[in-house]
Each structure stands twice: as structure tokens, then as C-alpha cells.
Design a protein around this motif. Structure first.
Motif, PDB file in Angstrom:
ATOM      1  N   LEU A 140      -5.400   6.906  -0.820  1.00 23.78           N
ATOM      2  CA  LEU A 140      -3.888   7.035  -0.633  1.00 23.78           C
ATOM      3  C   LEU A 140      -3.083   6.559  -2.103  1.00 23.78           C
ATOM      4  CD1 LEU A 140      -1.640   7.883   1.059  1.00 23.78           C
ATOM      5  CD2 LEU A 140      -1.774   5.651   2.362  1.00 23.78           C
ATOM      6  N   THR A 142      -0.564   4.813  -4.342  1.00 27.62           N
ATOM      7  CA  THR A 142       0.667   4.461  -4.326  1.00 27.62           C
ATOM      8  C   THR A 142       1.720   4.781  -5.354  1.00 27.62           C
ATOM      9  OG1 THR A 142      -0.391   2.440  -3.443  1.00 27.62           O
ATOM     10  CG2 THR A 142       1.864   2.173  -3.965  1.00 27.62           C
ATOM     11  N   ASP A 170       3.300  -3.409  -2.306  1.00 26.72           N
ATOM     12  CA  ASP A 170       2.150  -2.646  -2.851  1.00 26.72           C
ATOM     13  C   ASP A 170       2.650  -1.851  -4.022  1.00 26.72           C
ATOM     14  OD1 ASP A 170      -0.362  -1.245  -3.367  1.00 26.72           O
ATOM     15  OD2 ASP A 170      -0.235   0.095  -1.676  1.00 26.72           O
TER      16      ASP A 170
END
Ligand SMILES: Nc1nc2c(ncn2[C@@H]2O[C@H](COP(=O)(O)OP(=O)(O)OP(=O)(O)O)[C@@H](O)[C@H]2O)c(=O)[nH]1
Ligand SMILES: [Mg+2]
Length: 330
Positions: A140, A142, A170
Motif C-alpha cells: 500500500l 503512501t 505516514d
């Protein structure tokens, strides 16, 4: 999700040279290419350049997609194709000739993100639902900066002020994402710097003249020397130790890729050496205002959630300790 074996499949003469059974297998598996293209199109962020590695949009982004119902239907169709080809996929993955060819080309799919070919019986079935662990292993990517509010109960004996949620940002690690970091440096208490150790021999996609590890060290250099972060607690996760261990065991030598290393080809020795490298860079490159700054370094395999929970507790205690020190309470 199936990893790509190579940026492109065999063509022309290469296919002619395949033994008949593998040629047949290849033909039977061709529908997977279509499935991959469709899923890639559906799940990836169209603003991100296409790379061999598949990254997926977050649920929040997906729920804004124009037609979530058709996404679900297409995903189910893809699952049907994968299910019907389970035995062919297994044959391909277990075939010694295929494994030898992959090894010769230096392709180690099993070390890549989201590797699931050993879990076919669990995954290539129509009733498959991803487990938390599967989600953790998926890639995933960012994009930009994502903010999370995490309730952190106070440690025993700690003042309740510390039980307020922590804001966690993040940030995307790709080079194109790094310019978004700067506004978040101001006033941040701590940075957890994830340094993946296993890609010590792989080129950085954005700049193949450096390895991932070389880029990580350059970035650490930049972070430690940033005056704005002089009072920020720095925590390093020497991450992907599990993958590093596998890679060293398979015979890829740290010494061949990392200048100055003279130790054993063993994960513990490499981790200790890297810990010293990180500390040394921080010691020599930090600005004068960072004098006395503590650098915490932990070896991690963050996909091991149990061990990571223990590490995070210790990280929390470290951050609180630094916070108190800063406030001159201790
Ligand atoms: N085996 C193993 N896999 C890991 C570990 N840490 C991360 N991964 C996997 O590596 C992939 C990349 O993780 P991400 O969280 O997307 O990486 P990232 O560093 O945040 O990347 P950006 O979002 O692009 O900055 C995922 O598939 C993770 O499951 C680890 O310690 N061990
Ligand atoms: Mg990320």
C-alpha cells in the motif's frame, strides 16, 4: 494477488525454446495477464507512474471510485479465473526448471512484497477473504502524507495527559514524495525512520545508479543534519530483517554490495554493523543544536505484529522519556 515474474514474458524465440508442457502451461495461464491488467487498472492509483510492482489505493480512495459495485463484480470475476487456474499456477511455481530459470535471472519473487504463491490453497479459492496478515503483506504505497490518530494508553504510573491520542503522519518514501515532508518537520516530537535492510543489492527504481540501501543511508544523512529536526527524537527501524536473513542464507553476500563491511554474512552481525553506521552518521552529521540527542535503533520485521507491538511499546516509552527530558521534568 500474483506477482509479476518479469517485466515482460518470453517472446518469439524464447517461447519456441520452452519444453512443450511449459508452452502449454503458458497458454493456459494467459488469462491471468488479463486479470492482472484489469486489477492493476482498478486498484492502482492512476496518478502514480506504472511500475512492475503493484501498489494499491487505500480503502478511502477506493470508496471514492466512480463505481464501487462494478469494482466488486470485476474483483469476483478475477477471483474466479484465479481459482480455476489454481493447479496450473501451482505447477508453474513448483516446476524445478522454472525455479532454476528464475534463480539464473536473479529474480526472487518470494522475497518481494505481497508474495502469496505458497498460499494457493488458502487464497486461490472462491471464498477467499484477505486476512489482516494478507493486508499487511500487500503493498500500500503512501501518497502524500497520511495522518492517523492513535490512542496510546499511558504507561503505568504515567500522567493521564499522555493518554491523549498521538498524531502519526505516514509519509511516502519514494523520492517524488519527499518534498511533501518539510511542513511536517516543524514541531514534530519523533520520527520513526524505516530503513529496509533486505534491498541492499537492488537498484532504486527512481535512480538505478544507487541501491535502496545506499539511498536509505543518504536520506538518513539528510534527516540527521536537518537543523529543524535538531530537537526531534530519532528512532530507526532496521527493517525487513526476516527478508535479509533469507537473502543472506540464499548466498547473496552483504560484503559484495556494501563497502567497508568485513563481518560475517549473518543477520545479527549485519544488523550490529548497520546500527553502528546509523549512529556514526548521526554523531558526525548532526547540527550543534542536536548535541545529546538520543538515537534509538531497533532491528525489526514489522510484518511480525507481535514482536512489533513490543518494539512500539518501547518506542512509546522512549518518546515520553525524551519529551519529559525536554520539558525538564527529569
Ligand atoms: N517480510 C517483510 N515484509 C515487509 C516488512 N516491512 C514491510 N514489508 C512489506 O513491504 C511492502 C512495502 O511496505 P509499505 O508499507 O508499502 O512500504 P513503505 O516504505 O511505506 O513505502 P511507501 O509507502 O512507498 O513509502 C509491503 O508489502 C509490506 O508488507 C518486513 O519487515 N518484512
Ligand atoms: Mg507507506
Amino acid at each position: 494477488m500474483l506477482p509479476r515474474f518479469a517485466p515482460s514474458g518470453p517472446h518469439g524465440d524464447d517461447i519456441e525454446q520452452l519444453p512443450p508442457d511449459l508452452r502449454l502451461l503458458r497458454l493456459r495461464l494467459i488469462p491471468l495477464r488479463r486479470v492482472e491488467t484489469d486489477l492493476r487498472h482498478r486498484l492502482s492509483d492512476s496518478t502514480v507512474p506504472v511500475t512492475p510492482e503493484l501498489s494499491v489505493r487505500s480503502l478511502a480512495q477506493l470508496s471514492h471510485s466512480p463505481n464501487p459495485a462494478s469494482l466488486l463484480r470485476e474483483t469476483a470475476e478475477a477471483q474466479d479465473v484465479i481459482t480455476s487456474l489454481r493447479e496450473d499456477i501451482r505447477h508453474l511455481w513448483l516446476d524445478e526448471r522454472v525455479r532454476t530459470a528464475l534463480r539464473q535471472k536473479g529474480i526472487r519473487v518470494e522475497e518481494g512484497a505481497g508474495f502469496f504463491l505458497n498460499d494457493l490453497d488458502r487464497i486461490a479459492i472462491s471464498s477467499y477473504t484477505p486476512s489482516d496478515d494478507d493486508v499487511l503483506r500487500a503493498r500500500l504505497r503512501t501518497m502524500g502524507v497520511q495522518e492517523w490518530r492513535i490512542p496510546f494508553p499511558p504507561a503505568p504510573g504515567q500522567h493521564p495527559t499522555f493518554s491523549q491520542p498521538w498524531a502519526l503522519y505516514d509519509v511516502g518514501g519514494a523520492r517524488t514524495q519527499r518534498r511533501a515532508w518539510l511542513p511536517f518537520f516543524d514541531g514534530v516530537n519523533a520520527i520513526i525512520f524505516l530503513a529496509p535492510l533486505s534491498p541492499f543489492d537492488t537498484p532504486l527504481p527512481e535512480d538505478p545508479s544507487v541501491t535502496h540501501l545506499g539511498d536509505t543511508l543518504a536520506l538518513w544523512h539528510a534527516i540527521t543534519s536537518t537543523p529543524l529536526l535538531a530537537r526531534t527524537t530519532l528512532i530507526v527501524f532496521l527493517n525487513k530483517c526476516d527478508l535479509l536473513k533469507c537473502k543472506l542464507k540464499s548466498g547473496v553476500r552483504w560484503t559484495d554490495w556494501v563497502r567497508g563491511y568485513k563481518g560475517e554474512e549473518e543477520v545479527g552481525a549485519v544488523v550490529r554493523w548497520m546500527r553502528d553506521r546509523f549512529r556514526e552518521i548521526a554523531r558526525t552529521k548532526s547540527p550543534p543544536a542536536a548535541k545529546g540527542r538520543t538515537i534509538y535503533v531497533y532491528p525489526t520485521s514489522v510484518t511480525d505484529t507481535k514482536a512489533t507491538a513490543v518494539t512500539l511499546k518501547s518506542v512509546r516509552d522512549g518518546i515520553l522519556r525524551e519529551h519529559l527530558k525536554m520539558a525538564e521534568f527529569v
